[in-house]
Design a protein around this motif. Sequence first.
Motif, mmCIF file in Angstrom:
data_model
loop_
_atom_site.group_PDB
_atom_site.id
_atom_site.type_symbol
_atom_site.label_atom_id
_atom_site.label_comp_id
_atom_site.label_asym_id
_atom_site.label_seq_id
_atom_site.Cartn_x
_atom_site.Cartn_y
_atom_site.Cartn_z
ATOM 1 N N UNK A 187 29.333 37.579 49.915
ATOM 2 C CA UNK A 187 29.720 38.673 50.714
ATOM 3 C C UNK A 187 30.642 39.893 50.079
ATOM 4 N N UNK A 188 30.705 39.513 48.849
ATOM 5 C CA UNK A 188 31.664 40.389 48.006
ATOM 6 C C UNK A 188 33.076 40.070 47.633
ATOM 7 N N UNK A 189 33.297 39.150 48.249
ATOM 8 C CA UNK A 189 34.732 38.454 48.207
ATOM 9 C C UNK A 189 34.911 37.745 46.879
ATOM 10 N N UNK A 190 36.176 37.848 46.415
ATOM 11 C CA UNK A 190 36.524 37.137 45.063
ATOM 12 C C UNK A 190 37.751 36.453 45.031
ATOM 13 N N UNK A 191 37.839 35.247 44.620
ATOM 14 C CA UNK A 191 39.394 34.691 44.684
ATOM 15 C C UNK A 191 39.159 34.171 42.842
ATOM 16 N N UNK A 192 40.551 34.556 42.201
ATOM 17 C CA UNK A 192 40.695 33.716 40.926
ATOM 18 C C UNK A 192 41.952 32.789 41.306
ATOM 19 N N UNK A 193 41.610 31.549 40.573
ATOM 20 C CA UNK A 193 42.669 30.627 40.683
ATOM 21 C C UNK A 193 43.420 30.312 39.152
ATOM 22 N N UNK A 194 44.613 30.135 39.207
ATOM 23 C CA UNK A 194 45.159 29.856 37.785
ATOM 24 C C UNK A 194 45.104 28.411 37.384
ATOM 25 N N UNK A 195 44.709 28.199 36.242
ATOM 26 C CA UNK A 195 44.596 27.010 35.544
ATOM 27 C C UNK A 195 46.088 26.253 34.872
ATOM 28 N N UNK A 213 47.456 25.728 40.157
ATOM 29 C CA UNK A 213 46.433 25.956 40.887
ATOM 30 C C UNK A 213 46.536 26.944 41.972
ATOM 31 N N UNK A 214 47.484 27.825 41.770
ATOM 32 C CA UNK A 214 47.667 28.834 42.735
ATOM 33 C C UNK A 214 46.644 30.166 42.853
ATOM 34 N N UNK A 215 46.540 31.057 43.855
ATOM 35 C CA UNK A 215 45.735 32.033 43.814
ATOM 36 C C UNK A 215 46.546 32.938 42.996
ATOM 37 N N UNK A 216 45.707 33.395 41.704
ATOM 38 C CA UNK A 216 46.210 34.616 41.017
ATOM 39 C C UNK A 216 45.899 35.746 41.654
ATOM 40 N N UNK A 217 44.819 36.163 42.181
ATOM 41 C CA UNK A 217 44.473 37.354 42.929
ATOM 42 C C UNK A 217 43.281 37.131 43.748
ATOM 43 N N UNK A 218 43.050 38.016 44.736
ATOM 44 C CA UNK A 218 41.932 37.938 45.466
ATOM 45 C C UNK A 218 41.584 39.475 46.033
ATOM 46 N N UNK A 219 40.459 39.411 46.610
ATOM 47 C CA UNK A 219 39.946 40.755 46.804
ATOM 48 C C UNK A 219 38.452 41.111 47.333
ATOM 49 N N UNK A 220 37.938 42.114 46.951
ATOM 50 C CA UNK A 220 36.498 42.467 47.308
ATOM 51 C C UNK A 220 35.817 43.375 46.117
ATOM 52 N N UNK A 221 34.777 43.041 45.949
ATOM 53 C CA UNK A 221 33.716 43.767 45.096
ATOM 54 C C UNK A 221 33.316 45.026 45.973
#
Length: 226
Positions: free
Chosen positions: A45-53, A57-65
């Motif tokens: 659906x175009x959504x994205x999530x980036x999780x920290x290693x 394990x936090x969500x670094x950023x999220x959003x939409x393409x």
Amino acid sequence: MYACQDSHKPKPKNTLSDDLMVGEWRVDSSSNRHFSHDKLFLLENGSFYIFSGADGGSILTKGKKFDINHLATAMGDTLTINLLDSNQICIRGGWSNNEDYYKRSGYSDLNENLKKYLKSDSLRKKVIGWWKLVSSKMPVKLINYSGYYEKFTLNVRDDGQAVFYLENNLDSTVNYSYKTNPDGIDLIRGCIVGSNCKISLDENGKMKLLLGMGDTLLLERLTEIK
């Protein structure tokens, strides 16, 4: 470690299908930070999530393409994304102006894996802070550390570190890095990983912690230092 403009890396090929970007990706190299195990989820659906290693394990950023080459983050940043081949993408921009390479990390169930990472992030938020052991049936044996202890204070930090203060003494510490799971954390000291130490929170906000094969410990959150 390579930057996106590195001559060893292939150039962007936007003629490849945009659908190929959908999937789970793992950071391979970066231009502006230490190597990390960040995870990127790009959904249909175009959504994205980036999780920290690096921080547990936090969500670094999220959003939409919003088009074939750009991601809009929830914080208002714009990231440029290029598909290099079916197994490699490059993302640049944002507040840090990083240039990061990601490799495809697998073809497993994308939505189920994302749910696990979101649950892990939720648990991490709940356990960050200071905790004091209030109940145990036997002396505590820490992972990859000698001795047995009657009491301790635990500080779960937001940088991916967990510090045990043995016998509640500030000068007697044992340091671990950690990674959250949906129902617990991995405590890492040296090359030893205490796999999936189970954690749950009761109705009063107290933490139940199972360290390896030991006793289930009851910890109480510290809200002030006395």
